[in-house]
Scaffold this motif. Structure first.
Motif, mmCIF file in Angstrom:
data_model
loop_
_atom_site.group_PDB
_atom_site.id
_atom_site.type_symbol
_atom_site.label_atom_id
_atom_site.label_comp_id
_atom_site.label_asym_id
_atom_site.label_seq_id
_atom_site.Cartn_x
_atom_site.Cartn_y
_atom_site.Cartn_z
ATOM 1 N N ILE A 152 1.316 -0.997 0.156
ATOM 2 C CA ILE A 152 0.018 0.210 0.122
ATOM 3 C C ILE A 152 0.717 1.370 -0.002
ATOM 4 O O ILE A 152 0.598 2.408 -0.935
ATOM 5 N N ILE A 153 1.729 1.588 1.272
ATOM 6 C CA ILE A 153 2.318 2.800 1.133
ATOM 7 C C ILE A 153 3.357 2.756 -0.307
ATOM 8 O O ILE A 153 3.318 4.265 -0.023
ATOM 9 N N ILE A 154 4.446 1.946 -0.419
ATOM 10 C CA ILE A 154 5.627 1.909 -1.033
ATOM 11 C C ILE A 154 5.119 2.393 -2.344
ATOM 12 O O ILE A 154 5.568 3.785 -3.137
ATOM 13 N N PRO A 155 3.975 1.827 -3.440
ATOM 14 C CA PRO A 155 3.506 2.316 -4.884
ATOM 15 C C PRO A 155 2.895 4.105 -4.704
ATOM 16 O O PRO A 155 3.109 4.717 -5.383
ATOM 17 N N VAL A 156 2.052 4.400 -3.267
ATOM 18 C CA VAL A 156 1.323 5.543 -3.346
ATOM 19 C C VAL A 156 2.745 6.765 -3.265
ATOM 20 O O VAL A 156 2.585 7.652 -3.828
ATOM 21 N N VAL A 157 3.869 6.307 -2.371
ATOM 22 C CA VAL A 157 5.117 7.393 -1.790
ATOM 23 C C VAL A 157 5.644 7.196 -3.458
ATOM 24 O O VAL A 157 5.818 8.347 -3.823
ATOM 25 N N LEU A 158 5.521 6.565 -3.980
ATOM 26 C CA LEU A 158 6.072 6.447 -5.428
ATOM 27 C C LEU A 158 5.892 7.063 -6.819
ATOM 28 O O LEU A 158 5.534 8.167 -7.331
ATOM 29 N N PHE A 159 4.082 7.006 -6.426
ATOM 30 C CA PHE A 159 2.906 7.919 -7.149
ATOM 31 C C PHE A 159 3.355 9.212 -7.083
ATOM 32 O O PHE A 159 3.707 10.336 -8.208
ATOM 33 N N CYS A 160 3.453 9.562 -5.760
ATOM 34 C CA CYS A 160 3.586 10.993 -5.267
ATOM 35 C C CYS A 160 4.593 11.975 -5.957
ATOM 36 O O CYS A 160 4.607 12.805 -6.592
ATOM 37 N N LEU A 161 5.480 11.218 -6.151
ATOM 38 C CA LEU A 161 7.269 11.322 -6.083
ATOM 39 C C LEU A 161 7.165 11.860 -7.663
ATOM 40 O O LEU A 161 7.518 12.982 -8.417
ATOM 41 N N ILE A 162 6.496 10.702 -8.676
ATOM 42 C CA ILE A 162 6.282 10.703 -10.327
ATOM 43 C C ILE A 162 5.368 11.973 -10.947
ATOM 44 O O ILE A 162 5.624 12.730 -11.060
ATOM 45 N N ARG A 163 4.449 11.680 -10.333
ATOM 46 C CA ARG A 163 2.890 12.969 -10.014
ATOM 47 C C ARG A 163 2.807 13.714 -9.851
ATOM 48 O O ARG A 163 2.820 14.696 -11.105
ATOM 49 N N PHE A 164 3.342 14.289 -8.755
ATOM 50 C CA PHE A 164 3.285 15.834 -8.152
ATOM 51 C C PHE A 164 4.353 16.300 -8.055
ATOM 52 O O PHE A 164 4.573 17.324 -8.164
ATOM 53 N N LEU A 165 5.367 15.631 -7.995
ATOM 54 C CA LEU A 165 7.145 16.388 -7.946
ATOM 55 C C LEU A 165 7.480 15.975 -9.431
ATOM 56 O O LEU A 165 9.123 16.863 -9.162
ATOM 57 N N ASP A 166 7.247 15.029 -9.832
ATOM 58 C CA ASP A 166 7.699 15.140 -11.936
ATOM 59 C C ASP A 166 8.951 14.630 -11.517
ATOM 60 O O ASP A 166 10.112 15.070 -12.414
ATOM 61 N N LEU A 167 9.506 13.768 -10.037
ATOM 62 C CA LEU A 167 10.740 13.269 -10.544
ATOM 63 C C LEU A 167 10.705 11.671 -11.232
ATOM 64 O O LEU A 167 9.505 11.226 -11.813
ATOM 65 N N LYS A 168 12.017 11.393 -12.260
ATOM 66 C CA LYS A 168 12.341 10.099 -12.486
ATOM 67 C C LYS A 168 12.011 9.151 -12.153
ATOM 68 O O LYS A 168 12.375 9.311 -10.832
ATOM 69 N N THR A 169 11.113 8.010 -12.270
ATOM 70 C CA THR A 169 11.681 7.027 -12.097
ATOM 71 C C THR A 169 13.112 6.071 -11.373
ATOM 72 O O THR A 169 12.644 5.965 -9.645
ATOM 73 N N LYS A 170 13.837 6.320 -11.864
ATOM 74 C CA LYS A 170 15.250 6.212 -11.580
ATOM 75 C C LYS A 170 15.485 6.780 -10.002
ATOM 76 O O LYS A 170 15.985 6.214 -8.860
ATOM 77 N N ARG A 171 15.437 8.243 -9.463
ATOM 78 C CA ARG A 171 14.985 8.649 -8.555
ATOM 79 C C ARG A 171 14.167 8.550 -7.620
ATOM 80 O O ARG A 171 14.353 8.250 -6.315
ATOM 81 N N SER A 172 13.280 8.663 -7.608
ATOM 82 C CA SER A 172 12.182 8.289 -6.944
ATOM 83 C C SER A 172 12.267 7.001 -6.100
ATOM 84 O O SER A 172 11.736 6.470 -5.314
ATOM 85 N N VAL A 173 12.281 5.376 -7.001
ATOM 86 C CA VAL A 173 12.369 5.011 -6.358
ATOM 87 C C VAL A 173 13.793 4.817 -5.472
ATOM 88 O O VAL A 173 14.145 3.928 -4.098
ATOM 89 N N LEU A 174 15.235 5.217 -5.786
ATOM 90 C CA LEU A 174 16.279 5.363 -5.077
ATOM 91 C C LEU A 174 15.584 6.130 -3.344
ATOM 92 O O LEU A 174 16.232 5.599 -2.381
ATOM 93 N N LEU A 175 15.115 7.502 -3.789
ATOM 94 C CA LEU A 175 14.849 7.980 -2.721
ATOM 95 C C LEU A 175 13.977 7.395 -1.460
ATOM 96 O O LEU A 175 14.348 7.936 -0.370
ATOM 97 N N THR A 176 13.120 6.621 -2.300
ATOM 98 C CA THR A 176 11.846 6.685 -1.245
ATOM 99 C C THR A 176 12.290 5.199 -0.214
ATOM 100 O O THR A 176 12.486 5.146 0.951
ATOM 101 N N ALA A 177 13.274 4.538 -1.242
ATOM 102 C CA ALA A 177 13.885 3.439 -0.239
ATOM 103 C C ALA A 177 15.365 3.642 0.606
ATOM 104 O O ALA A 177 15.222 3.728 1.553
#
Length: 373
Positions: A152-177
């Protein structure tokens, strides 16, 4: 007769990952089987039993992280993609869990005098061990809560980083981890500063078996998926030396955690080191695509039914079936051997039935719904 126990093995499996999954469930079931024997004997056997659940956490993070990264790298990360991810995961994990949970509730309601039905309802929404000790009832469910909250939590965090902060997947995954691993480690540290642990059981309840103290273990697997996807050459090229280091870390950690309960290492770094050790053995194992022979079939079989084995081995098989069979011979050692043998037989056979006649059909239902869209 044996046809009813036959399982079809697909062609899309990674044998190396089946090996680690098989070992992980073996450690879990073997560890629970130690409850049949004396504490003095079990104390020695524990040195040969690694933390199977922690291994599962990292492997799960790697597999689910790989799915998520591929999904959001190849298409826009929309709400439909997010919801479809949840549907696919829940078709895979929830039916088996809800079935076993419901069976245990029914058995406990009718045959346990002090059973509180209202307390068990928290298990349906995975809230029984968010940041407090897991109840004694259905104790193996603690890890499933951690898994589900991760979904539940991790996909939502990635979704917010990518959709609302316009971060790339690579940076979003690393930042979340990094964020999750750092935050959980800090949370465990401050909790360890406030508590004095008296037993290993308290360490389990307050540090090992809570959502907010262990979700970082899964994120190490996601970190592995990140490296495997974005730095594939490194992942493959150094797989042998990483594997060797990982094995040394896992073995060393197994002996170190026998130390002082309230040490920073025991309440904090032991979990981190176990996750890192598991992560480091994945590059080599993930490149072993296939196998052959009897060992290959056994490993793959056990891997396929591992989720069912985890759900039923302790509470349903040991605490309900074996305990209520009342097997008791004059020779206590013979009684132990028979009970232990039946424990493994019931666990494997019931798991095969559960996998073949319930888990596979519900998974096919998920796939059929996808093909109809």
């Amino acid at each position: 007769m044996f046809g009813i126990l036959k399982i079809d093995i697909g062609n899309n499996r990674v044998y190396g990952l089946d090996i680690i999954r098989c070992l992980a469930i073996f450690f879990v079931v073997f560890g629970h089987g130690n409850l049949f024997i004396s504490d003095s004997t079990a104390r020695y056997l524990e040195y040969f039993v690694f933390d199977g659940v922690s291994i599962f956490f990292v492997l799960s993070g790697y597999l689910i992280g790989s799915i998520l990264i591929k999904e959001i790298e190849t298409k826009p990360f929309t709400t439909d993609v997010l919801i479809n991810f949840w549907k696919r995961r829940w078709y895979r994990t929830l039916p088996n869990y809800f079935l076993v949970l419901s069976v245990l509730i029914i058995l406990s309601y009718f045959f346990t005098s002090n059973f509180n039905l209202s307390d068990s309802l928290a298990y349906y929404i995975f809230c029984q061990n968010l940041y407090y000790p897991h109840p004694n009832w259905f104790p193996e469910a603690w890890s499933l809560s951690i898994e589900e909250w991760f979904y539940i939590i991790i996909p939502v965090v990635l979704f917010c980083l990518i959709r609302f902060l316009d971060l790339k997947t690579k940076r979003s995954v690393l930042l979340t981890a990094i964020l999750v691993i750092f935050s959980v480690t800090i949370f465990r540290y401050f909790r360890s500063m406030e508590m004095v642990l008296l037993t290993g059981g308290q360490r389990d309840l307050y540090f090992r078996k809570q959502v907010f103290t262990r979700i970082d273990s899964i994120m190490f697997g996601v970190l592995g998926a990140y490296i495997a996807y974005f730095y594939k050459s490194f992942w493959i090229h150094y797989r042998k030396i990483l594997f060797a280091i990982g094995v040394v870390l896992l073995i060393s950690n197994r002996f170190f955690i026998k130390g002082e309960l309230n040490s920073f290492y025991t309440t904090n770094f032991a979990f981190t080191l176990n996750s890192i050790g598991t992560l480091l053995i994945l590059p080599l194992l993930s490149q072993i695509k296939s196998g052959k022979g009897f060992v290959y079939k056994v490993v793959t079989y056990i891997s396929l039914i591992s989720y069912s084995m985890y759900l039923i081995n302790l509470t349903l098989v040991k605490n309900w079936i074996i305990s209520n069979m009342g097997i008791d011979f004059i020779n206590s050692y013979f009684t132990l051997i028979i009970n232990y043998f039946l424990y493994w037989i019931f666990t494997i056979v019931i798991s095969i039935f559960l996998y073949k006649y319930f888990e596979v059909p519900t998974t096919k239902l998920r796939d059929n719904k996808k093909s109809d869209q």
